[in-house]
Design an enzyme around this catalytic site. Structure first.
Site, PDB file in Angstrom:
ATOM      1  N   GLU A 148       4.292  -5.329   7.649  1.00 37.28           N
ATOM      2  CA  GLU A 148       3.613  -4.170   8.227  1.00 37.28           C
ATOM      3  C   GLU A 148       4.043  -3.848   9.655  1.00 37.28           C
ATOM      4  OE1 GLU A 148       0.715  -5.613   5.012  1.00 37.28           O
ATOM      5  OE2 GLU A 148       2.099  -6.518   6.458  1.00 37.28           O
ATOM      6  N   GLU A 171      -1.086  -9.373  -0.187  1.00 36.43           N
ATOM      7  CA  GLU A 171      -2.524  -9.532   0.071  1.00 36.43           C
ATOM      8  C   GLU A 171      -3.320  -9.573  -1.229  1.00 36.43           C
ATOM      9  OE1 GLU A 171      -3.150  -7.359   4.356  1.00 36.43           O
ATOM     10  OE2 GLU A 171      -2.383  -6.132   2.710  1.00 36.43           O
ATOM     11  N   ALA A 198       0.856  -1.176   0.000  1.00 34.00           N
ATOM     12  CA  ALA A 198       0.000   0.000   0.000  1.00 34.00           C
ATOM     13  C   ALA A 198       0.899   1.236   0.000  1.00 34.00           C
ATOM     14  CB  ALA A 198      -0.918  -0.008   1.214  1.00 34.00           C
ATOM     15  N   GLY A 207       0.367  -4.973   0.984  1.00 39.65           N
ATOM     16  CA  GLY A 207      -0.830  -4.999   0.149  1.00 39.65           C
ATOM     17  C   GLY A 207      -0.652  -5.777  -1.131  1.00 39.65           C
TER      18      GLY A 207
END
Length: 259
Positions: free
Chosen positions: A133, A113, A65, A110
């Site tokens: 993270e 994911e 992200a 992300g």
């Protein structure tokens, strides 16, 4: 429609969806997530698309992200960003058409994911996976704590998430995070071979299989078997079933119509 951060192309019955922010290593900001949401809707409505390949432009699949956007978020805006990512990834995961992640490089946070929301993951030998993270003071926010556990098991998922460890493609293959590893120059071609092999099958049957598998792992075995039986029965209302079985008996070419 036109997109700024993604590219959507059709090649026969296969759609190739590319995250295209190479200068940012394809990091997912809100704009990119919203475009991905729209692209999924576009793919869902296109009856000529039977399978999807998801990849990234340049040396990254998706590096994560977008931290430049996340660094200034507060509790409420952080929660909204997480909800947006989870909504889009869940829509991708539940898309009736099978999705292959062709992981060409970094798939971190992300990006990992996103790959896990796809049905099948194949990777370049240079790919890197991880949920780092906690090293940034946050948890995975787009489904990492849930999908990684389902894919590689409780202990391995906890180790990878708690340590922020980044692993290579061969280790990802060993633990079951990816299905196959290819040399970088062969990755997209191999993804297309796989996608076209899937697209040559009866599309409704494939979508029913996806639904049965995805729902089945979340419920008890008896309920799952009952659901499978329902879908199995529904297949006999389709032209694909009639054409497929007649072709098998008569040894003629199959012709699936997606009806």
């Amino acid at each position: 429609m036109e997109y700024r951060n993604i590219v959507l192309l059709k090649e026969g019955k296969v759609a190739v969806l590319t995250i295209s922010r190479p200068k940012a290593l394809n990091a997912l900001n809100s704009e990119t997530l919203k475009e991905l949401d729209l692209a999924i809707d576009e793919i869902a409505k296109d009856d000529e698309i039977y399978a999807v390949i998801l990849t990234g432009e340049g040396k990254a699949f998706v590096a994560g992200a977008d931290i430049t956007e996340m660094k200034d978020l507060d509790v409420m805006s952080g929660r909204k960003f997480g909800i947006l990512g989870n909504k889009v990834f869940r829509k991708l995961e539940t898309l009736e058409k099978p999705i292959i992640a062709a992981v060409n490089g970094f798939a971190l946070g992300g990006g990992c994911e996103l790959s896990m929301a796809c049905d099948i993951r194949i990777a370049s030998s240079k790919a890197k996976f991880g949920q780092p993270e906690v090293g940034l003071g946050i948890t995975p926010g787009f489904g990492g704590t849930q999908r990684l556990t389902r894919l590689v098991g409780l202990g391995m998922a906890k180790e990878l998430i708690y340590t922020a460890k980044i692993i290579g493609a061969e280790e990802a293959l060993r633990i079951g995070l990816v299905n196959k590893v290819f040399e970088p120059e062969n990755l997209l071609a191999e993804a297309k071979v796989l996608a076209n092999t899937i697209a040559a099958q009866a599309p409704i049957a494939v979508s029913f299989c996806k639904a049965a598998i995805n729902k089945g792992i979340q419920i008890d075995i008896d309920t799952a078997l009952s659901y499978e039986s329902e879908l199995f029965g529904e297949c006999f209302s389709t032209e694909d079933q009639k054409n497929g079985m007649i072709a098998f008996v008569q040894k003629t070419e199959k012709c699936f119509m997606n009806k």
